[in-house]
Design an enzyme around this catalytic site. Sequence first.
Site, PDB file in Angstrom:
ATOM      1  N   ARG A 197       0.807  -1.210   0.000  1.00 15.17           N
ATOM      2  CA  ARG A 197       0.000   0.000   0.000  1.00 15.17           C
ATOM      3  C   ARG A 197       0.853   1.279   0.000  1.00 15.17           C
ATOM      4  NH1 ARG A 197      -5.298   1.499   0.709  1.00 15.17           N
ATOM      5  NH2 ARG A 197      -6.482  -0.370   0.359  1.00 15.17           N
ATOM      6  N   ARG A 246     -10.538   4.927  -2.478  1.00 17.00           N
ATOM      7  CA  ARG A 246      -9.416   4.445  -1.662  1.00 17.00           C
ATOM      8  C   ARG A 246      -8.992   5.516  -0.675  1.00 17.00           C
ATOM      9  NH1 ARG A 246      -8.178  -0.679  -3.001  1.00 17.00           N
ATOM     10  NH2 ARG A 246      -8.489  -1.115  -5.195  1.00 17.00           N
ATOM     11  N   ILE A 247      -8.463   5.046   0.436  1.00 17.55           N
ATOM     12  CA  ILE A 247      -7.939   5.990   1.427  1.00 17.55           C
ATOM     13  C   ILE A 247      -6.565   6.446   0.949  1.00 17.55           C
ATOM     14  CG2 ILE A 247      -7.172   6.238   3.820  1.00 17.55           C
ATOM     15  CD1 ILE A 247      -9.246   3.922   4.401  1.00 17.55           C
ATOM     16  N   ASN A 258     -12.304  16.496  -0.453  1.00 16.52           N
ATOM     17  CA  ASN A 258     -13.126  15.315  -0.720  1.00 16.52           C
ATOM     18  C   ASN A 258     -14.595  15.717  -0.627  1.00 16.52           C
ATOM     19  OD1 ASN A 258     -13.781  12.493  -1.037  1.00 16.52           O
ATOM     20  ND2 ASN A 258     -14.218  12.407   1.151  1.00 16.52           N
ATOM     21  N   HIS A 269     -18.287  14.071   0.291  1.00 12.75           N
ATOM     22  CA  HIS A 269     -18.833  12.893   0.978  1.00 12.75           C
ATOM     23  C   HIS A 269     -20.355  13.018   1.066  1.00 12.75           C
ATOM     24  CE1 HIS A 269     -18.898   9.488   3.686  1.00 12.75           C
ATOM     25  NE2 HIS A 269     -19.723  10.159   4.458  1.00 12.75           N
ATOM     26  N   ASP A 317      -7.600  14.617   5.598  1.00 10.94           N
ATOM     27  CA  ASP A 317      -6.487  14.345   6.504  1.00 10.94           C
ATOM     28  C   ASP A 317      -6.259  12.842   6.553  1.00 10.94           C
ATOM     29  OD1 ASP A 317      -8.438  13.311   8.124  1.00 10.94           O
ATOM     30  OD2 ASP A 317      -8.271  14.807   9.713  1.00 10.94           O
ATOM     31  N   GLY A 373      -7.395  10.566   8.442  1.00 12.47           N
ATOM     32  CA  GLY A 373      -8.524   9.722   8.840  1.00 12.47           C
ATOM     33  C   GLY A 373      -9.486   9.457   7.680  1.00 12.47           C
ATOM     34  N   ASP A 413     -12.744  10.446   6.205  1.00 16.53           N
ATOM     35  CA  ASP A 413     -13.793  11.484   6.211  1.00 16.53           C
ATOM     36  C   ASP A 413     -13.787  12.305   7.492  1.00 16.53           C
ATOM     37  OD1 ASP A 413     -14.678  10.520   3.684  1.00 16.53           O
ATOM     38  OD2 ASP A 413     -15.833   8.958   4.685  1.00 16.53           O
TER      39      ASP A 413
HETATM   40  C1  GRF Z   1     -20.342  10.635  -4.448  1.00 19.40           C
HETATM   41  O1  GRF Z   1     -21.574  10.441  -3.847  1.00 19.40           O
HETATM   42  C2  GRF Z   1     -19.306  11.101  -3.445  1.00 19.40           C
HETATM   43  O2  GRF Z   1     -19.856  11.806  -2.397  1.00 19.40           O
HETATM   44  C3  GRF Z   1     -18.737   9.810  -2.941  1.00 19.40           C
HETATM   45  O3  GRF Z   1     -18.706   8.951  -4.050  1.00 19.40           O
HETATM   46  C4  GRF Z   1     -19.734   9.335  -4.966  1.00 19.40           C
HETATM   47  C5  GRF Z   1     -19.067   9.510  -6.318  1.00 19.40           C
HETATM   48  O4  GRF Z   1     -19.987   9.714  -7.339  1.00 19.40           O
HETATM   49  N1  GRF Z   1     -17.436  10.048  -2.327  1.00 19.40           N
HETATM   50  P1  GRF Z   1     -19.494  10.096  -8.813  1.00 19.40           P
HETATM   51  O5  GRF Z   1     -18.477   9.055  -9.245  1.00 19.40           O
HETATM   52  O6  GRF Z   1     -18.932  11.468  -8.790  1.00 19.40           O
HETATM   53  O7  GRF Z   1     -20.737  10.004  -9.635  1.00 19.40           O
END
Ligand code: GRF
Length: 214
Positions: free
Chosen positions: A64, A90-91, A106, A108, A140, A142, A144
């Site tokens: 990794r 991936r992280i 990111n 989320h 960061d 972690g 999310d």
């Molecule tokens: C989104 O809902 C985002 O929040 C999450 O993964 C999804 C990606 O969707 N991290 P896309 O590939 O941009 O359609």
Amino acid sequence: MNVVVLASGRGSNLRALAAAIDAGRCAVTIAAVVSDRPAAEALGFARDRGIATAIVELPKGADREAWNERLAETVASFGPDLVVLAGFMRIVGPALLRRFPHRILNVHPALLPAFPGKDAPAQAIAARVRISGCTVHVVDEGVDTGPIVAQAAIAVRPGDDAASLHARIQELEHRLLPAVVDWVARGHVELGPEPRFHGSFDGSKPLIVPPLES
Ligand code: GRF
């Protein structure tokens, strides 16, 4: 401002970013799209648009840290000012974080810190929350957990399941992510351990904070 987008899947957020750029709502250039999955639809979209692409796969059982180093090298080779994780599954490890401190965003599909990690809309449905939404945050080490930059919220409808909720959250993502990237590009928000906004926003407006129309 040069942006490198990391995406593993469908790439609807990438498309939203590109549409915002075309409409003059997002003052950046997408320098490249990097994926860990050769089959990612995001790559096809990028190629069709003439955006550079790169694939950095993590084979099963592979080291990794070595993958992280390769990812960091590849991303850095496109000279980004900002890195955007748009559905990157991936992280990202210390190698990328060290190279771009507080320069990785990111998106989320939940109102963090509630429901981090996988299947956030399903987690929200299971918890029977009445409001959910999306979060754009600085990445960061972690999962999310990084500093929150902006959030947008919607009501959970009676009868919603994870898929219907996620679809509506994605509509919000497609507005919020390009808006935040534009704010960063214009210096309206300074990324860091405590993202700072310059100017003011009207906190009396409910649900979407800061307001998207600003
Ligand atoms: C989104 O809902 C985002 O929040 C999450 O993964 C999804 C990606 O969707 N991290 P896309 O590939 O941009 O359609």
